[in-house]
Design an enzyme around this catalytic site. Structure first.
Site, PDB file in Angstrom:
ATOM      1  N   HIS A   1    -137.508 -18.914  70.238  1.00  0.00           N
ATOM      2  CA  HIS A   1    -137.127 -18.270  69.080  1.00  0.00           C
ATOM      3  C   HIS A   1    -136.056 -17.255  69.060  1.00  0.00           C
ATOM      4  O   HIS A   1    -135.094 -17.264  68.473  1.00  0.00           O
ATOM      5  CB  HIS A   1    -138.239 -17.776  68.146  1.00  0.00           C
ATOM      6  CG  HIS A   1    -138.050 -17.179  66.962  1.00  0.00           C
ATOM      7  ND1 HIS A   1    -138.090 -17.512  65.735  1.00  0.00           N
ATOM      8  CD2 HIS A   1    -137.547 -15.829  66.826  1.00  0.00           C
ATOM      9  CE1 HIS A   1    -137.993 -16.742  64.870  1.00  0.00           C
ATOM     10  NE2 HIS A   1    -137.487 -15.609  65.454  1.00  0.00           N
ATOM     11  N   GLU A   2    -136.318 -16.315  70.101  1.00  0.00           N
ATOM     12  CA  GLU A   2    -135.589 -15.095  70.148  1.00  0.00           C
ATOM     13  C   GLU A   2    -134.138 -15.576  70.835  1.00  0.00           C
ATOM     14  O   GLU A   2    -133.205 -14.911  70.503  1.00  0.00           O
ATOM     15  CB  GLU A   2    -136.324 -13.860  71.034  1.00  0.00           C
ATOM     16  CG  GLU A   2    -137.501 -13.644  70.319  1.00  0.00           C
ATOM     17  CD  GLU A   2    -137.426 -12.793  68.935  1.00  0.00           C
ATOM     18  OE1 GLU A   2    -136.425 -12.304  68.802  1.00  0.00           O
ATOM     19  OE2 GLU A   2    -138.507 -12.568  68.336  1.00  0.00           O
TER      20      GLU A   2
ATOM     21  N   HIS B   1    -131.915 -16.788  68.447  1.00  0.00           N
ATOM     22  CA  HIS B   1    -131.088 -15.467  67.830  1.00  0.00           C
ATOM     23  C   HIS B   1    -129.722 -15.266  68.566  1.00  0.00           C
ATOM     24  O   HIS B   1    -128.486 -15.086  67.875  1.00  0.00           O
ATOM     25  CB  HIS B   1    -131.712 -14.070  67.590  1.00  0.00           C
ATOM     26  CG  HIS B   1    -132.730 -14.141  66.720  1.00  0.00           C
ATOM     27  ND1 HIS B   1    -132.313 -14.680  65.339  1.00  0.00           N
ATOM     28  CD2 HIS B   1    -134.109 -13.863  66.579  1.00  0.00           C
ATOM     29  CE1 HIS B   1    -133.661 -14.450  64.656  1.00  0.00           C
ATOM     30  NE2 HIS B   1    -134.740 -14.072  65.183  1.00  0.00           N
TER      31      HIS B   1
ATOM     32  N   ASP C   1    -133.028 -15.829  61.207  1.00  0.00           N
ATOM     33  CA  ASP C   1    -134.525 -16.009  60.845  1.00  0.00           C
ATOM     34  C   ASP C   1    -134.569 -17.039  59.679  1.00  0.00           C
ATOM     35  O   ASP C   1    -133.657 -17.032  58.511  1.00  0.00           O
ATOM     36  CB  ASP C   1    -135.506 -14.582  60.582  1.00  0.00           C
ATOM     37  CG  ASP C   1    -135.794 -14.000  61.951  1.00  0.00           C
ATOM     38  OD1 ASP C   1    -136.265 -14.763  62.818  1.00  0.00           O
ATOM     39  OD2 ASP C   1    -135.341 -12.730  62.002  1.00  0.00           O
TER      40      ASP C   1
HETATM   41 ZN   LIG Z   1    -136.554 -13.979  64.563  1.00  0.00          ZN
END
Ligand SMILES: [Zn+2]
Length: 190
Positions: free
Chosen positions: A118-119, A122, A128
């Site tokens: 997830h990170e 980014h 998000d």
């Molecule tokens: Zn996030």
């Protein structure tokens, strides 16, 4: 920075080496089909502590899911840090460049691999999307601690592929900090 010619040469050499020695030189990925145009996002796990192996797994997931880019443990476009307390977060300075911080305390509640992918998402340009849907990677902590899915959806993966299509690493995305991805029950530290 890698020319098409050099990429072809490398592929040829790796293929030859693999065939000659029967060694696993490089795992094939979705990006290999477009190796001549793939950008390489070099990440660095020297500060990742116990999450270094998970970072490598996350890179493989992204490499298999996308085209036009390859994540490789070869440098410092993306530095990965292990921290304790305060929450996991990502700081993207431009497309493919930035820092990811993985909170050991959160990784004890949520899937560490899901947090990592997830990170990194980014850094690869994704925002998000807190809709609670575990099928999405960028729903992050909103999908709850029971959600361990570490894979981007087809739409998420395609969005990253499109961002890197014909785009150099470092394209200006605006510097952005994603610091509320993984809510914790405890009070934030520091
Ligand atoms: Zn996030």
């Amino acid at each position: 920075m890698t020319s098409r010619r050099v990429s072809r040469l490398l592929v040829a050499l790796l293929t030859a080496a693999s065939a000659t020695f029967g060694a696993t030189v490089a795992s094939p990925s979705a990006a290999s089909a477009d190796a001549s145009i793939a950008a390489t996002v070099c990440y660095n796990t020297s500060q990742a502590g116990s999450f270094a192996g998970i970072a490598n797994q996350a890179a493989t997931i992204w490499n298999n899911a996308t085209v036009n880019l390859t994540l490789s443990n070869c440098g410092s476009n993306l530095r990965i840090y292990q921290i304790t307390g305060g929450g996991s977060y990502a700081v993207r300075t431009s497309l493919g460049n930035g820092r990811v911080y993985i909170d050991t305390q959160q990784a004890a509640q949520y899937s560490p691999l899901r947090i990592m992918t997830h990170e990194i998402g980014h850094i690869l340009g994704l925002p998000d999307n807190y809709n609670g849907n575990c099928a999405l990677l960028m729903s992050g902590g909103s999908a709850g601690t029971g959600c361990t899915n570490p894979y981007p959806s087809t739409a998420e993966a395609n969005r990253v592929s499109n961002l890197f299509a014909g785009t150099r690493i470092g394209a200006d995305t605006g510097s952005q900090v994603f610091n509320d991805s993984w809510p914790v029950a405890t009070v934030k530290v520091g």
